[in-house]
Each structure stands twice: as C-alpha cells, then as structure tokens.
Design an enzyme around this catalytic site. Sequence first.
Site, mmCIF file in Angstrom:
data_model
loop_
_atom_site.group_PDB
_atom_site.id
_atom_site.type_symbol
_atom_site.label_atom_id
_atom_site.label_comp_id
_atom_site.label_asym_id
_atom_site.label_seq_id
_atom_site.Cartn_x
_atom_site.Cartn_y
_atom_site.Cartn_z
ATOM 1 N NE ARG A 43 8.640 -26.054 -6.096
ATOM 2 C CZ ARG A 43 9.626 -25.419 -6.709
ATOM 3 N NH1 ARG A 43 9.613 -24.107 -6.750
ATOM 4 N NH2 ARG A 43 10.604 -26.069 -7.266
ATOM 5 C CE LYS A 142 -0.521 -5.185 1.940
ATOM 6 N NZ LYS A 142 -0.050 -5.923 3.137
ATOM 7 C CG HIS A 172 -6.936 -7.821 5.454
ATOM 8 N ND1 HIS A 172 -5.663 -7.390 5.235
ATOM 9 C CD2 HIS A 172 -7.116 -7.741 6.798
ATOM 10 C CE1 HIS A 172 -5.097 -7.070 6.383
ATOM 11 N NE2 HIS A 172 -5.953 -7.275 7.358
ATOM 12 C CE LYS A 176 -8.757 -5.012 9.400
ATOM 13 N NZ LYS A 176 -8.403 -5.938 10.463
ATOM 14 C CD GLU A 210 0.228 -4.257 12.429
ATOM 15 O OE1 GLU A 210 -0.043 -5.453 12.515
ATOM 16 O OE2 GLU A 210 0.908 -3.777 11.508
ATOM 17 C CG ASP A 229 3.130 -4.583 5.454
ATOM 18 O OD1 ASP A 229 2.730 -5.481 4.692
ATOM 19 O OD2 ASP A 229 3.074 -4.678 6.698
ATOM 20 C CG HIS A 234 -4.096 -2.342 4.823
ATOM 21 N ND1 HIS A 234 -4.751 -3.134 3.912
ATOM 22 C CD2 HIS A 234 -3.137 -3.132 5.374
ATOM 23 C CE1 HIS A 234 -4.198 -4.340 3.919
ATOM 24 N NE2 HIS A 234 -3.222 -4.366 4.790
ATOM 25 C CE LYS A 334 4.280 -4.957 10.813
ATOM 26 N NZ LYS A 334 3.062 -5.769 10.774
HETATM 27 C C1 BG6 Z 1 -1.202 -6.920 6.475
HETATM 28 C C2 BG6 Z 1 0.241 -6.523 6.678
HETATM 29 O O1 BG6 Z 1 -1.652 -6.511 5.220
HETATM 30 O O2 BG6 Z 1 -1.992 -6.297 7.481
HETATM 31 C C3 BG6 Z 1 0.720 -6.881 8.073
HETATM 32 O O3 BG6 Z 1 1.051 -7.182 5.713
HETATM 33 C C4 BG6 Z 1 -0.201 -6.299 9.109
HETATM 34 O O4 BG6 Z 1 2.052 -6.422 8.296
HETATM 35 C C5 BG6 Z 1 -1.645 -6.663 8.803
HETATM 36 O O5 BG6 Z 1 0.171 -6.820 10.369
HETATM 37 C C6 BG6 Z 1 -2.590 -5.935 9.738
HETATM 38 O O6 BG6 Z 1 -3.863 -6.455 9.563
HETATM 39 P P1 BG6 Z 1 -4.901 -6.489 10.753
HETATM 40 O O7 BG6 Z 1 -6.137 -7.031 10.143
HETATM 41 O O8 BG6 Z 1 -4.316 -7.347 11.824
HETATM 42 O O9 BG6 Z 1 -5.017 -5.060 11.201
#
Ligand code: BG6
Length: 496
Positions: A43, A142, A172, A176, A210, A229, A234, A334
């Site tokens: 926008r 996502k 994603h 990897k 993480e 999430d 994943h 996290k």
């Molecule tokens: C994302 C999540 O899909 O993946 C994030 O929304 C997360 O919360 C991330 O931190 C982790 O991805 P990667 O590639 O850093 O392991």
Amino acid sequence: MSFDLVLFGGTGDLAWRKLMPALFQAFRHGSLPPDGRIIGVARDDLSDDAYRELIQSRFDAVEGAKRPNPDEFRKFAEMLHFLRMDLSKPEDFHKLAEMLKARNADTVVMYLATAPNLFTQAVEQLAVAGLNGPHVRLVLEKPLGHDLESNRAINAAVRKVLTEQQVFRIDHYLGKPSVQNLFAMRFGNALFEPIWRREYIANIQITIAEDLGVEKRGAFYDQTGALRDMVQNHALQLLCAITMEPPINAHADAIRDEKLKVLRALKPWTAESIGLHAIRGQYVAGTAYGERVPGYRDEPGVDPESRTETFIALRTEIANWRWAGVPLYIRTGKRLASRDARIEVNFRPTPHAIYRAPANSVNRLVINLQPRDGLELHLLAQAQDNRPRNGNGGAAHANRHAGAQLAPVQLDLDFDKRFGTERVGAYERLLLDVIDGRLNLFVRADEQEEAWRWVEPLIDSWSADGEPRPYAAGTWGPSASSAMIARDGYAWGEEQ
Ligand code: BG6
C-alpha cells in the site's frame, strides 16, 4: 523463459528478511532466469527506484556479512519494480492485470506474503481480474489459516479459481538442504530400508529448538503459539520425511501421497492421551547466553496474562505395519538451551548381550538439520583395555566370562564441510522451484488439512482450560517433558 514474480507484502518483514535475499542469491548464482521482473506490491507510495533503495537499505541493515556488492545489487535491482495496491480494491487488481498483460511473460508467480486473512479475498480478486490463466502460479505462505475450518476455506477459495498444480504451499523446512539430504539418505541408499521399522527401531525423536524468543513478532505469535507455528507444519513434515514409505518415483504427487498416508495414520488424540502425551510450556525470565532475558509475558506485543504455548513436547505413534507401537516424540520451543534441529533414531539393543556395555548405550542415528547439517552414527566398539598387566589380575580373571567392555564411538559426517556452506538456501531453492513449476517440495491441500485435523483436538483442549507450564529461558523446557519420555524408559538426546 520470461517470468513476472508479484510479491504481495512487498515491503513486509518476510519480503526483506527472506525472499529478497533469496532472490538475490539466486541471481548471484546465475540460477534466476535473466528475463524476469520482481514486482513488489504494497500500500506504500513508492516509485521503482524508491523501492530498490528501500530493499537495498534493508539488506544493508540485516544481512551483515552477506551485504551485497553494490555492482551486483545494481544489476539485480534492474529486475525490481513496485506497484501500489490496496487489496480491498478490485480496480487495483485490474491495474496489476494491465501491467502484466503489457509484457505477457511465460510464467507469472503470485506470492502472497501477506496476513492469511487476506488470502481468500486476494485470490478471488486475481480471478476477477483474469489473473488465473494456466501460466499463473500461486504461492501461499504459512500460516494457512488458524484451524482446520479456516484452512479448508482458503483451500476451497483457491480451488475455485486455480488447479492444485498451480498452487505452491510453502513449508520452508522442505527447502532446507538438510531436509533434502534426509530424503536422499533414506531413498538413495539401500542400507537403511531393511532396518527402518518397528523390529529395529525403539523410538524416534524430532527436536526443533530455538534459542531466540519471539523477538518483534510478539503480537503475531501470541495469536499463534508453538503448535500452529511449528508443529502443524515443520515438525509434521519432518515426521513424514523420516517415517514415510519409499515413494514410487520422485514426482510431487508420489511423494505427497506417501506423506499423506503417514498423517492419516497418526494416532488420534483422546482426552487421556492429551493429558499424558502433550506437554505445553511458556518461558519465564531466565538466562540465555549469559544474559538475563525477559519472560514471554513481558515481551512486546504479548498479553501479560497470555496462555499461549512457546514450547511443546508430544508423544505419538503411527498406526501402520511398519511403525505400530514405536513412540515418536516431537519437541519444539522458543528460548530453549540452544538452536538445534535434529532427528534421532534410537535402535533397539542387541537381542543377546555378550559384551559389557555402558548403561543405556544403543545404536543411534542422529540427523542434524541445523545449525550443522550432517549425520552421526553412534556405535559401540571395543573399549581400550588400560588395565595393568600385573597387579589387578584377580579382577580381570573374575570378569573373564562377562565379555569385553564396550565403549561408545561415533561416525560423523559433516555435509557443510563436504559440500561447502555456500549451498542453495531454503527460500532460494523454493522460489526457483516455483518459477520452474516443480511441486515436489510444496505441501498439497489434503496433507495440510490432515495435519490441521490431527492438531485440532490439542488446540481445542488447550483453549478450553489450563495453563502452559513455566520453564526458565535458556533451558530445555518444563521438566514434565523429560518425565513424559522417561515413562517409556527413554530420555531426550541431550540427557542420554
Ligand atoms: C517459522 C516460524 O516458520 O520458522 C518461526 O514462524 C520460526 O517462529 C522459524 O522461528 C524457524 O525457521 P528456521 O529456518 O530459522 O529454523
């Protein structure tokens, strides 16, 4: 081949943190078809040049060591364009249609890197503007919905205007290199298949840990939580990759059919199994890398009374012939002790022991996904015998029938060392696949729906009552997670 890539959310976080750097890398690697345009849509009121400058300034701020060389960036920036659009205005989609028609590229990619509540509307408007021809591909980021119903609604809206072959749902993790390796390891080697089953495997553990907290995404994360999430997408994709049957070929649907079967065979949740086998946690203040860090409820954007989970540990099983009875553990969170994603396959002990082995020592295959990409095979070997020849003969004699002492040893394969670290990153790989029309690494609607179906009882149960268990930042989550796995007689990798 010419292409137009339209990036909705072109000034957003995902665009400048992940997508633009990935496209730039693809450009540097010479893998991006040269005859292409990347059209940022948002926008904001920006000219093409202002957009190029914005992207460059963001690169400079974020990428640090990977800061682009100005000459290279200038060449790349020639591909960048900007179109101001308000997604609630149908006339703006017609503006986009005109811009695209003027060039008539072979392939047009629509990348929706926007809030998911805009997906349905955006897809409908694309069709109204005639932007759903067979040369159009749609990329959906996502989270695709927040539960089964909203996910279905998006998929239904998409299905009305595009075929499944035109839809690229991103996870994603599938892009990897380490996850590609996992497929290659399982389906490119004959060695593993005969032992890849309940007779030889005692349990499988998937960890995506993480060390960071929610950073600047508190407001988003508070509505989402670790289950939506990380687990629904994943972690379940990793679970499929490690347990699926060998596909009949490498085509997208052959792979996705097998993943779907795993998702369908996951043991459904009951009130009892949720109580026993689903642990949720939330971090409180603690120490991460020597520094004091705030608790989740004190993060910006987070409700001070939030019940959102930042940690999950689950135990499940796959009800089929190959895996029946084998516990599968999933853990993610996290602010855990380190950034570490790995899958550990723990084998059963030898059926009859003729050696003396250290307690709990079994063969273990560890697939390290990040930060290192590699394989570790834990074996047992003859221990060095350091006993003195004289003096302690009595003890040696007494142990004569107990067999030799074994000690743990390890075979280590480091793919980063073997193939170099400058490998094609996840988003780079996935974007190139979209442009080339390869669907292998994308998630089909039925897989996604099945994954939502499986997590939904957890969502319902947790939203109805209870609180996540607190855990200190910088640890491995609440102690209930270790207690859960200990009830089966096992321990998480780092506790073994
Ligand atoms: C994302 C999540 O899909 O993946 C994030 O929304 C997360 O919360 C991330 O931190 C982790 O991805 P990667 O590639 O850093 O392991």
